[in-house]
Design a protein around this motif. Structure first.
Motif, PDB file in Angstrom:
ATOM      1  N   ASP A 301       0.817  -1.216   0.000  1.00 19.08           N
ATOM      2  CA  ASP A 301       0.000   0.000   0.000  1.00 19.08           C
ATOM      3  C   ASP A 301       0.850   1.266   0.000  1.00 19.08           C
ATOM      4  O   ASP A 301       0.539   2.234  -0.700  1.00 19.08           O
ATOM      5  CB  ASP A 301      -0.922   0.020   1.224  1.00 19.08           C
ATOM      6  CG  ASP A 301      -1.992  -1.067   1.170  1.00 19.08           C
ATOM      7  OD1 ASP A 301      -2.249  -1.583   0.065  1.00 19.08           O
ATOM      8  OD2 ASP A 301      -2.535  -1.409   2.240  1.00 19.08           O
ATOM      9  N   ASN A 302       1.923   1.277   0.823  1.00 17.10           N
ATOM     10  CA  ASN A 302       2.711   2.493   1.016  1.00 17.10           C
ATOM     11  C   ASN A 302       3.866   2.655   0.033  1.00 17.10           C
ATOM     12  O   ASN A 302       4.348   3.768  -0.187  1.00 17.10           O
ATOM     13  CB  ASN A 302       3.276   2.548   2.435  1.00 17.10           C
ATOM     14  CG  ASN A 302       2.200   2.661   3.508  1.00 17.10           C
ATOM     15  OD1 ASN A 302       2.445   2.344   4.671  1.00 17.10           O
ATOM     16  ND2 ASN A 302       1.002   3.104   3.143  1.00 17.10           N
ATOM     17  N   LEU A 303       4.325   1.546  -0.517  1.00 12.81           N
ATOM     18  CA  LEU A 303       5.454   1.602  -1.462  1.00 12.81           C
ATOM     19  C   LEU A 303       5.085   0.844  -2.745  1.00 12.81           C
ATOM     20  O   LEU A 303       5.709  -0.155  -3.092  1.00 12.81           O
ATOM     21  CB  LEU A 303       6.701   0.982  -0.823  1.00 12.81           C
ATOM     22  CG  LEU A 303       7.316   1.757   0.346  1.00 12.81           C
ATOM     23  CD1 LEU A 303       8.280   0.879   1.134  1.00 12.81           C
ATOM     24  CD2 LEU A 303       8.017   3.001  -0.164  1.00 12.81           C
ATOM     25  N   PRO A 304       4.071   1.312  -3.459  1.00 12.66           N
ATOM     26  CA  PRO A 304       3.582   0.569  -4.625  1.00 12.66           C
ATOM     27  C   PRO A 304       4.504   0.635  -5.842  1.00 12.66           C
ATOM     28  O   PRO A 304       4.460  -0.234  -6.704  1.00 12.66           O
ATOM     29  CB  PRO A 304       2.241   1.250  -4.934  1.00 12.66           C
ATOM     30  CG  PRO A 304       2.408   2.648  -4.419  1.00 12.66           C
ATOM     31  CD  PRO A 304       3.258   2.523  -3.195  1.00 12.66           C
ATOM     32  N   LYS A 305       5.361   1.659  -5.895  1.00 12.52           N
ATOM     33  CA  LYS A 305       6.226   1.817  -7.068  1.00 12.52           C
ATOM     34  C   LYS A 305       7.481   0.961  -6.935  1.00 12.52           C
ATOM     35  O   LYS A 305       7.976   0.718  -5.824  1.00 12.52           O
ATOM     36  CB  LYS A 305       6.610   3.284  -7.234  1.00 12.52           C
ATOM     37  CG  LYS A 305       5.437   4.203  -7.561  1.00 12.52           C
ATOM     38  CD  LYS A 305       5.811   5.662  -7.460  1.00 12.52           C
ATOM     39  CE  LYS A 305       6.955   6.027  -8.396  1.00 12.52           C
ATOM     40  NZ  LYS A 305       7.225   7.479  -8.384  1.00 12.52           N
ATOM     41  N   GLU A 306       8.022   0.533  -8.067  1.00 12.63           N
ATOM     42  CA  GLU A 306       9.247  -0.276  -8.035  1.00 12.63           C
ATOM     43  C   GLU A 306      10.468   0.586  -7.706  1.00 12.63           C
ATOM     44  O   GLU A 306      11.387   0.150  -7.033  1.00 12.63           O
ATOM     45  CB  GLU A 306       9.450  -0.977  -9.374  1.00 12.63           C
ATOM     46  CG  GLU A 306      10.612  -1.959  -9.369  1.00 12.63           C
ATOM     47  CD  GLU A 306      10.692  -2.776 -10.647  1.00 12.63           C
ATOM     48  OE1 GLU A 306      11.660  -3.538 -10.787  1.00 12.63           O
ATOM     49  OE2 GLU A 306       9.797  -2.660 -11.506  1.00 12.63           O
TER      50      GLU A 306
END
Length: 339
Positions: A301-306
């Protein structure tokens, strides 16, 4: 394992073994030592390599690991000298001899022109850590002859074994005895002088290993629980012949600082009061008060980006780039622009 003349001590300190062990490799090393230094070794130190069964790369996140020691090791023959000096020799001729005064060696813990540490830099790290523990007080210098049969840069902890063997040698020369957990923690912090931000697994198993057992190692505080292995079990540790010197590149430290930043971001985005102190992911989990399964959902949820840019990380943590570099990055990761 440290060995010198005397009876074996059975306690939580590193054991002392009586008499010169009847071992062909030790006898050969002893002969080389006497030829080089004109005296017999005063004592021997042996520190094993390790292989990790479960929990790869999570010790520096504060989570448990399950390693076991290998038969392959770093073996040191040592003698005491009155001068505050260090004289290093290696059975392998590709590792050049090195001598230095113990009061002036800090500047030589530096890499070569290719960024790769000299072999003796690991020894200097261990001794630097021991000296700092002793507040730079010492009674004896050392002559050391090293023989290692752990394949270097193979992921079997040859560098940590060398740091640990050097630290143990120096402490023993000064007649200092630490518990196994104390010296493991000291050696873990000592290896960081080479530039790598390890989590302490390698040094813990080096000193806390037991025969026919793996060790379930937890951190904060460091503890080890023996996990018995079947006597007829066979573990095949295969060397791919690829080498990766973790102190020569930023690959290892990059993983460490990315986990540090993730821990900081997770706490910041979940209402934890701002604290710029470095924390591990396990500490973040405790602060947030979630189960491991819930933490996985939080990460999604908080770190969805690669990937996150340096400026994005700064915005989330409400700091500038100078603060980011000075608080959380290492010298060999400050140039990174995304994580």
């Amino acid at each position: 394992m440290s060995a010198e003349m005397g009876n074996e001590i059975k306690c939580d300190t590193v054991p002392i073994i009586s008499n010169t062990p009847c071992d062909e490799r030790i006898n050969s090393l002893s002969c080389l030592f006497e030829e080089e230094f004109g005296t017999k070794p005063s004592f021997y130190v042996r520190v094993p390599g390790r292989v990790n069964i479960i929990g790869e790369h999570i010790d520096y996140c504060g989570y448990p690991v399950l390693p076991m020691a290998l038969e392959q090791d770093i073996l040191i023959a040592a003698s005491l000298i009155q001068e505050p000096e260090l004289h290093l020799r290696n059975v392998n001729s590709k590792y050049k001899s090195f001598d230095t005064k113990l009061t002036t060696f800090e500047h030589v813990i530096t890499p070569d022109v290719n960024g790769k540490p000299f072999w003796y830099s690991y020894i200097l790290c261990g001794i630097k850590g021991a000296l700092e523990y002793l507040h730079n007080k010492m009674n004896k210098g050392l002559q050391l002859y090293i023989d290692g049969n752990i394949p270097p840069a193979s992921g079997l902890s040859s560098s940590s074994a060398l740091v640990s063997a050097a630290c143990l040698s120096f402490l023993h020369a000064q007649n200092i005895s630490l518990s196994k957990t104390e010296i493991a923690a000291l050696c873990a912090s000592s290896e960081r002088y080479i530039g790598t931000q390890g989590g302490g697994m390698d040094q813990a198993i080096a000193f806390l290993a037991e025969k026919l057992s793996a060790q379930y190692i937890t951190f904060q505080p460091l503890q080890a629980t023996s996990v018995g292995l079947p006597e007829d079990a066979v573990f095949v540790v295969a060397h791919s012949l690829a080498e990766a010197n973790k102190a020569a590149t930023n690959d290892f430290n990059r993983r460490v600082i990315e986990c540090r930043l993730a821990a900081q971001i997770l706490t910041a985005l979940n209402g934890i009061p701002e604290d710029k102190k470095i924390i591990t992911l396990s500490e973040a989990q405790k602060k947030i008060g979630k189960s491991l399964k819930d933490m996985i959902r939080l990460v999604c949820d908080n770190l969805p980006k690669e990937y996150y840019s340096k400026s994005e990380v700064c915005d989330i943590l409400n700091i500038n780039e100078d603060e980011l570099e000075n608080l959380y990055l290492t010298p060999n990761t400050k140039h990174l622009t995304e994580f």
